[in-house]
Design a protein around this motif. Structure first.
Motif, PDB file in Angstrom:
ATOM      1  N   ALA A   1       0.847  -1.200   0.000  1.00  0.00           N
ATOM      2  CA  ALA A   1       0.000   0.000   0.000  1.00  0.00           C
ATOM      3  C   ALA A   1       0.880   1.246   0.000  1.00  0.00           C
ATOM      4  O   ALA A   1       2.058   1.191   0.340  1.00  0.00           O
ATOM      5  CB  ALA A   1      -0.901   0.000   1.232  1.00  0.00           C
ATOM      6  N   GLN A   2       0.268   2.360  -0.372  1.00  0.00           N
ATOM      7  CA  GLN A   2       0.980   3.631  -0.312  1.00  0.00           C
ATOM      8  C   GLN A   2       0.026   4.766  -0.008  1.00  0.00           C
ATOM      9  O   GLN A   2      -1.141   4.735  -0.378  1.00  0.00           O
ATOM     10  CB  GLN A   2       1.737   3.932  -1.610  1.00  0.00           C
ATOM     11  CG  GLN A   2       0.869   4.267  -2.796  1.00  0.00           C
ATOM     12  CD  GLN A   2       1.665   4.813  -3.973  1.00  0.00           C
ATOM     13  OE1 GLN A   2       2.202   5.926  -3.901  1.00  0.00           O
ATOM     14  NE2 GLN A   2       1.739   4.037  -5.044  1.00  0.00           N
ATOM     15  N   VAL A   3       0.570   5.750   0.677  1.00  0.00           N
ATOM     16  CA  VAL A   3      -0.112   7.022   0.875  1.00  0.00           C
ATOM     17  C   VAL A   3       0.718   8.034   0.111  1.00  0.00           C
ATOM     18  O   VAL A   3       1.911   8.187   0.374  1.00  0.00           O
ATOM     19  CB  VAL A   3      -0.186   7.408   2.371  1.00  0.00           C
ATOM     20  CG1 VAL A   3      -0.816   8.786   2.537  1.00  0.00           C
ATOM     21  CG2 VAL A   3      -0.952   6.360   3.159  1.00  0.00           C
ATOM     22  N   PHE A   4       0.094   8.695  -0.850  1.00  0.00           N
ATOM     23  CA  PHE A   4       0.776   9.721  -1.628  1.00  0.00           C
ATOM     24  C   PHE A   4       0.182  11.058  -1.213  1.00  0.00           C
ATOM     25  O   PHE A   4      -1.031  11.259  -1.268  1.00  0.00           O
ATOM     26  CB  PHE A   4       0.595   9.475  -3.124  1.00  0.00           C
ATOM     27  CG  PHE A   4       1.125  10.565  -4.013  1.00  0.00           C
ATOM     28  CD1 PHE A   4       2.334  11.198  -3.755  1.00  0.00           C
ATOM     29  CD2 PHE A   4       0.421  10.958  -5.134  1.00  0.00           C
ATOM     30  CE1 PHE A   4       2.821  12.204  -4.582  1.00  0.00           C
ATOM     31  CE2 PHE A   4       0.898  11.959  -5.978  1.00  0.00           C
ATOM     32  CZ  PHE A   4       2.094  12.579  -5.697  1.00  0.00           C
ATOM     33  N   ILE A   5       1.056  11.959  -0.757  1.00  0.00           N
ATOM     34  CA  ILE A   5       0.615  13.277  -0.306  1.00  0.00           C
ATOM     35  C   ILE A   5       1.220  14.323  -1.226  1.00  0.00           C
ATOM     36  O   ILE A   5       2.440  14.407  -1.383  1.00  0.00           O
ATOM     37  CB  ILE A   5       1.026  13.530   1.155  1.00  0.00           C
ATOM     38  CG1 ILE A   5       0.409  12.448   2.051  1.00  0.00           C
ATOM     39  CG2 ILE A   5       0.608  14.928   1.600  1.00  0.00           C
ATOM     40  CD1 ILE A   5       0.850  12.510   3.486  1.00  0.00           C
ATOM     41  N   ARG A   6       0.339  15.104  -1.833  1.00  0.00           N
ATOM     42  CA  ARG A   6       0.763  16.138  -2.778  1.00  0.00           C
ATOM     43  C   ARG A   6       0.388  17.501  -2.228  1.00  0.00           C
ATOM     44  O   ARG A   6      -0.701  17.684  -1.682  1.00  0.00           O
ATOM     45  CB  ARG A   6       0.062  15.893  -4.118  1.00  0.00           C
ATOM     46  CG  ARG A   6       0.484  16.846  -5.173  1.00  0.00           C
ATOM     47  CD  ARG A   6      -0.131  16.480  -6.504  1.00  0.00           C
ATOM     48  NE  ARG A   6      -0.052  17.671  -7.325  1.00  0.00           N
ATOM     49  CZ  ARG A   6      -0.974  18.062  -8.146  1.00  0.00           C
ATOM     50  NH1 ARG A   6      -2.072  17.364  -8.305  1.00  0.00           N
ATOM     51  NH2 ARG A   6      -0.833  19.161  -8.842  1.00  0.00           N
ATOM     52  N   VAL A   7       1.282  18.469  -2.380  1.00  0.00           N
ATOM     53  CA  VAL A   7       1.025  19.835  -1.937  1.00  0.00           C
ATOM     54  C   VAL A   7       0.354  20.589  -3.081  1.00  0.00           C
ATOM     55  O   VAL A   7       0.873  20.610  -4.203  1.00  0.00           O
ATOM     56  CB  VAL A   7       2.331  20.552  -1.524  1.00  0.00           C
ATOM     57  CG1 VAL A   7       2.059  21.992  -1.133  1.00  0.00           C
ATOM     58  CG2 VAL A   7       3.028  19.801  -0.401  1.00  0.00           C
ATOM     59  N   LEU A   8      -0.782  21.187  -2.786  1.00  0.00           N
ATOM     60  CA  LEU A   8      -1.474  22.035  -3.752  1.00  0.00           C
ATOM     61  C   LEU A   8      -0.891  23.437  -3.613  1.00  0.00           C
ATOM     62  O   LEU A   8      -0.973  24.051  -2.552  1.00  0.00           O
ATOM     63  CB  LEU A   8      -2.981  22.037  -3.462  1.00  0.00           C
ATOM     64  CG  LEU A   8      -3.883  22.586  -4.542  1.00  0.00           C
ATOM     65  CD1 LEU A   8      -3.766  21.760  -5.819  1.00  0.00           C
ATOM     66  CD2 LEU A   8      -5.320  22.582  -4.056  1.00  0.00           C
ATOM     67  N   LYS A   9      -0.287  23.954  -4.676  1.00  0.00           N
ATOM     68  CA  LYS A   9       0.443  25.221  -4.606  1.00  0.00           C
ATOM     69  C   LYS A   9      -0.409  26.407  -5.022  1.00  0.00           C
ATOM     70  O   LYS A   9      -1.066  26.364  -6.056  1.00  0.00           O
ATOM     71  CB  LYS A   9       1.691  25.141  -5.474  1.00  0.00           C
ATOM     72  CG  LYS A   9       2.655  24.100  -4.974  1.00  0.00           C
ATOM     73  CD  LYS A   9       3.887  24.029  -5.822  1.00  0.00           C
ATOM     74  CE  LYS A   9       4.837  23.029  -5.198  1.00  0.00           C
ATOM     75  NZ  LYS A   9       5.458  22.153  -6.124  1.00  0.00           N
ATOM     76  N   GLY A  10      -0.379  27.439  -4.187  1.00  0.00           N
ATOM     77  CA  GLY A  10      -1.000  28.723  -4.504  1.00  0.00           C
ATOM     78  C   GLY A  10      -2.378  28.628  -5.094  1.00  0.00           C
ATOM     79  O   GLY A  10      -3.295  28.093  -4.496  1.00  0.00           O
ATOM     80  N   ASP A  11      -2.521  29.149  -6.334  1.00  0.00           N
ATOM     81  CA  ASP A  11      -3.827  29.169  -6.982  1.00  0.00           C
ATOM     82  C   ASP A  11      -4.013  27.983  -7.941  1.00  0.00           C
ATOM     83  O   ASP A  11      -4.870  28.007  -8.816  1.00  0.00           O
ATOM     84  CB  ASP A  11      -4.029  30.489  -7.725  1.00  0.00           C
ATOM     85  CG  ASP A  11      -2.954  30.744  -8.777  1.00  0.00           C
ATOM     86  OD1 ASP A  11      -1.990  29.942  -8.848  1.00  0.00           O
ATOM     87  OD2 ASP A  11      -3.069  31.734  -9.513  1.00  0.00           O
ATOM     88  N   GLU A  12      -3.210  26.943  -7.751  1.00  0.00           N
ATOM     89  CA  GLU A  12      -3.325  25.746  -8.581  1.00  0.00           C
ATOM     90  C   GLU A  12      -4.726  25.145  -8.426  1.00  0.00           C
ATOM     91  O   GLU A  12      -5.262  25.061  -7.327  1.00  0.00           O
ATOM     92  CB  GLU A  12      -2.271  24.721  -8.139  1.00  0.00           C
ATOM     93  CG  GLU A  12      -2.275  23.443  -8.927  1.00  0.00           C
ATOM     94  CD  GLU A  12      -1.258  22.432  -8.407  1.00  0.00           C
ATOM     95  OE1 GLU A  12      -1.198  21.348  -8.981  1.00  0.00           O
ATOM     96  OE2 GLU A  12      -0.542  22.725  -7.428  1.00  0.00           O
ATOM     97  N   GLU A  13      -5.308  24.733  -9.537  1.00  0.00           N
ATOM     98  CA  GLU A  13      -6.641  24.139  -9.501  1.00  0.00           C
ATOM     99  C   GLU A  13      -6.570  22.718  -8.957  1.00  0.00           C
ATOM    100  O   GLU A  13      -5.576  22.018  -9.137  1.00  0.00           O
ATOM    101  CB  GLU A  13      -7.259  24.135 -10.901  1.00  0.00           C
ATOM    102  CG  GLU A  13      -7.652  25.519 -11.374  1.00  0.00           C
ATOM    103  CD  GLU A  13      -8.470  25.460 -12.649  1.00  0.00           C
ATOM    104  OE1 GLU A  13      -9.170  24.451 -12.863  1.00  0.00           O
ATOM    105  OE2 GLU A  13      -8.376  26.419 -13.417  1.00  0.00           O
TER     106      GLU A  13
END
Length: 197
Positions: free
Chosen positions: A28-40
């Motif tokens: 299994a994996q947990v993938f965490i992504r940072v949503l930057k600024g005004d990125e949709e």
């Protein structure tokens, strides 16, 4: 002109390794992504949760998961523990989802997520580089040996695991085997107690 291809550099075998207990569950994996600024907000991959500026995804070995298209309830677990899991930080966090009704089951009533990256989360890690503990909802695969690789060391660790039983679940007498993380080669290898001829 034909492209030249050189011979790859060889890794030294007698270098540090970490041997951990191989848990018998499902990858299994947990993938965490940072949503930057005004990125949709992305819509191309099924996300499990959004917390502040972090997007959490759950995955198996081969695909992303959702609570509706799950793998033994892992995506539902990620969604329920999203707040704690944000403590892992951005990136891919691989581990084993194991316990009740998954492979060996280990005699457990519930299920657990154990992180593979002992260099970052395990005992004996460099606390200056990795001061944070793993979130309380996660465990880390048990480290059975740290030191220079040799086949004799692997055999001794396997013998000890066979005679003492699982370190992940003390008292469980049928552990699967070990994983050897060879640092110089940057590769991992598994050895099981059964069917490893």
């Amino acid at each position: 002109m034909m492209q030249f291809e050189g011979f790859p550099k060889l890794s030294r075998l007698l270098r540090p390794c970490v041997i951990t207990e191989k848990l018998d569950g499902t990858n299994a994996q947990v993938f965490i992504r940072v949503l930057k600024g005004d990125e949709e907000m992305p819509t191309d991959t099924p996300m499990v949760a959004v917390r502040c500026n972090l997007i959490l995804y759950a995955g198996s070995r081969t695909r992303y998961l959702t609570p509706e298209a799950d793998n033994f309830g892992f995506a539902a677990w990620v969604k329920a523990h999203a707040h704690e899991l944000c403590g892992l930080g951005a990136g891919r966090h691989f581990g084993e989802w194991w316990g009740h009704k998954i492979q060996r089951g280990y005699g457990l009533e519930g299920r657990r997520f154990s992180l593979f990256n002992t260099h970052r989360w395990g005992p004996g890690r460099d606390l200056e580089t990795f001061p944070k503990e793993a979130p309380a909802c996660c465990s880390v695969v048990p480290v059975l040996h740290r030191g220079v690789f040799s086949t004799e060391v692997v055999s001794n660790v396997l013998d000890d695991l066979k005679s003492q039983g699982s370190r992940a679940v003390p008292g469980y007498r049928d552990p699967e085997g070990v994983v050897i993380d060879h640092e110089a080669a940057g590769m991992s290898f598994k050895v099981t107690l059964e069917h490893d001829e």
